[in-house]
Design an enzyme around this catalytic site. Structure first.
Site, PDB file in Angstrom:
ATOM      1  N   TYR A 144     -68.432 -13.715 -42.801  1.00 42.81           N
ATOM      2  CA  TYR A 144     -67.095 -13.366 -42.395  1.00 42.81           C
ATOM      3  C   TYR A 144     -67.008 -11.879 -42.383  1.00 42.81           C
ATOM      4  CZ  TYR A 144     -62.246 -13.161 -41.976  1.00 42.81           C
ATOM      5  OH  TYR A 144     -60.712 -13.046 -41.428  1.00 42.81           O
ATOM      6  N   ASP A 245     -70.953  -4.097 -44.476  1.00 39.96           N
ATOM      7  CA  ASP A 245     -69.575  -4.633 -44.598  1.00 39.96           C
ATOM      8  C   ASP A 245     -69.351  -4.318 -46.261  1.00 39.96           C
ATOM      9  OD1 ASP A 245     -67.076  -5.554 -45.097  1.00 39.96           O
ATOM     10  OD2 ASP A 245     -67.365  -7.238 -43.497  1.00 39.96           O
ATOM     11  N   LYS A 272     -59.498  -3.396 -48.206  1.00 45.00           N
ATOM     12  CA  LYS A 272     -58.832  -4.153 -49.581  1.00 45.00           C
ATOM     13  C   LYS A 272     -58.696  -3.277 -50.661  1.00 45.00           C
ATOM     14  CE  LYS A 272     -60.632  -8.642 -48.320  1.00 45.00           C
ATOM     15  NZ  LYS A 272     -60.065  -9.832 -48.032  1.00 45.00           N
TER      16      LYS A 272
HETATM   17  C1  LIG Z   1     -66.356  -8.941 -45.849  1.00 43.95           C
HETATM   18  C2  LIG Z   1     -64.974  -8.970 -45.253  1.00 43.95           C
HETATM   19  N1  LIG Z   1     -65.137  -7.984 -44.123  1.00 43.95           N
HETATM   20  C3  LIG Z   1     -63.895  -8.103 -43.304  1.00 43.95           C
HETATM   21  C4  LIG Z   1     -62.765  -8.728 -43.681  1.00 43.95           C
HETATM   22  C5  LIG Z   1     -61.413  -8.559 -42.913  1.00 43.95           C
HETATM   23  O1  LIG Z   1     -60.490  -7.829 -43.562  1.00 43.95           O
HETATM   24  P1  LIG Z   1     -59.137  -7.911 -43.358  1.00 43.95           P
HETATM   25  O2  LIG Z   1     -58.542  -9.202 -44.001  1.00 43.95           O
HETATM   26  O3  LIG Z   1     -58.262  -7.011 -43.818  1.00 43.95           O
HETATM   27  O4  LIG Z   1     -58.773  -7.957 -41.833  1.00 43.95           O
HETATM   28  C6  LIG Z   1     -62.736  -9.471 -44.836  1.00 43.95           C
HETATM   29  C7  LIG Z   1     -61.550 -10.302 -45.393  1.00 43.95           C
HETATM   30  O5  LIG Z   1     -61.605 -10.969 -46.077  1.00 43.95           O
HETATM   31  C8  LIG Z   1     -63.816  -9.720 -45.346  1.00 43.95           C
HETATM   32  O6  LIG Z   1     -63.870 -10.359 -46.624  1.00 43.95           O
END
Ligand SMILES: Cc1ncc(COP(=O)(O)O)c(C=O)c1O
Length: 438
Positions: A144, A245, A272
């Protein structure tokens, strides 16, 4: 006890259903038969609108590394509120947080802020395309990365849709255009040979390979070092960028996952924890790649705006939160994580329930699977395993501990040894309940 059809949360949910599809604004926090509505949080605890108190191991899906209402963050935010919350001008706060991130992440020479992890990943992929002039991206099956079309390809393929050996690119959301699928190469996680061969096959068209070193939705199994090294090597070979990521994994250590695995990605997406509890995202990376954002010579290769990007409230909260995360704080988070994982693993054995925990540092995931969890497919739950997970989640909640529905738990710095013991005891009790249903 949850569920309670007379609870205030149930009533709030009934009211919410009229004005919000499904009752809220995040698919991830949807909960049947109704969600618990938070009233307030302090430290590692959350109170719901019925007055129940919980130890919070969701921590807003890992963002709240300092729990709730931390005094240092509140002071930073209230000081900024009095000065104004958003300007059509840059502020020093943005420079301060960028400098902190550049100092911590060796692969990051420069930073660009955004408002969410979704946006950070999206801009990282667009930056990779702008830098290389190539259309395709590669990403791992089941991982994700937020809600950008390209990043969510093959997020949840079912076993019926699994290719015989290698993953295939499948739409996650209805309405995904076919050309999006054609421009995404789905690679398996933790399988260097298969991933390298797919990356070589599409090599000349690939702008980047996107990887989360410990992907939550794909099971939270940490990447093998050899896997990440293989991705680093093959991306250089084919002239594609390696994008990490670290929206979640930046909470694993002072230099994030890249510090732990000692890998030098070209671009990193953050989010985050760097916002101190406020909406945030950031893209960081090597200076030559980040140049795509630079408007000094005219229209940049990649124009990027955002009314609230780098807003000073987020920047000040983020800076205060990040400053608290020194080596001692990470050592404490690591020790707490190790204790919770060991305690819950022991409870699995004691209650003779197949399964256990995976994870690193302050993160863990509980699996009801009698096999090694290495990737999306090994983490796939059978119907019986899903049933056990549902019994466990309900039982844990009724023992006063919040965890994500998929078994993810994220710890926070305000937790004490007594809190850690209470989390293990609650999980053990919940496992006892699962055992009684076997
Ligand atoms: C690994 C990862 N990348 C990207 C995101 C997307 O972040 P956001 O929810 O701040 O858009 C998340 C969200 O949980 C995530 O866990």
């Amino acid at each position: 006890m949850y569920p309670d059809s007379n609870s205030s949360s149930q009533k709030m949910y009934d009211r919410a259903l009229a004005s919000l599809p499904g009752g809220n604004s995040r698919t991830t926090i949807f909960m049947k038969p109704y969600p618990i509505y938070a009233a307030r949080g302090e430290g590692c605890r959350v109170w719901d609108i019925d007055g129940n108190v919980f130890i919070d191991c969701i921590n807003n899906f890992t963002s709240q590394i300092h729990g709730h209402a931390h005094p240092a963050l509140m002071a930073a935010v209230t000081a900024q509120l009095a000065l104004g919350t958003a300007f059509g001008l840059p502020t020093e706060s943005e420079v301060d947080l960028a400098e902190l991130l550049v100092a911590r992440l060796p692969s990051v020479d420069q930073v660009r802020f955004a408002n969410s992890g979704t946006e950070a990943v999206m801009m990282a992929l667009k930056a990779a395309r702008a830098h290389t002039g190539r259309p395709k991206i590669a990403k791992c099956e089941g991982a994700y990365h937020g809600s950008y079309d390209y990043a969510e390809v093959s997020l949840d393929p079912t076993p019926q849709a699994w290719g015989r050996n290698t993953p295939v690119s499948i739409a996650y959301a209805k309405g995904t255009p076919d050309n999006v699928l054609a421009d995404v190469v789905t690679i398996p996680f933790n399988d260097p040979e298969a991933a390298v061969s797919l990356i070589r096959e599409h090599g000349r068209e690939l702008a980047c390979v996107l990887v989360d070193p410990m992907p939550n939705r794909a099971g939270l199994a940490p990447a093998d070092r050899a896997y990440l090294e293989a991705l680093r090597k093959v991306t250089r070979e084919v002239g594609a960028l390696l994008v990490f990521d670290e929206v979640i994994t930046f909470r694993l250590g002072y230099r994030g996952a890249q510090g732990i695995w000692d890998i030098d990605p070209d671009l990193t997406a953050l989010g985050k924890i760097i916002g101190g509890g406020f909406p945030v995202g950031a893209i960081g990376g090597h200076r030559d790649v980040m140049a795509v954002f630079d408007p000094r010579a005219g229209k940049p290769a990649l124009p990027h705006g955002g009314t609230f990007s780098a807003n000073p409230v987020t920047m000040r909260a983020g800076l205060a939160g990040m400053k608290l995360l020194d080596d001692a704080a990470f050592a404490r988070l690591d020790a707490m994580g190790a204790a919770v994982r060991a305690g819950i693993d022991a409870a699995f054995r004691r209650h003779r329930v197949p399964g256990g925990t995976v994870g690193l540092g302050s993160l863990l995931k509980i699996h009801f699977a009698d096999r090694e969890i290495r990737d999306y497919r090994s983490a796939w739950l059978s119907e019986e395993e899903t049933r056990r997970q549902t019994v466990f989640a309900r039982a844990l909640l009724n023992r006063g501990v919040l965890a994500a529905g998929n078994g993810l738990m994220a710890l926070s710095t305000p937790m004490t040894d007594a809190d850690i013991d209470a989390i293990i005891e609650a999980a053990s009790g919940a496992l006892g309940e699962v055992a009684s249903t076997l």
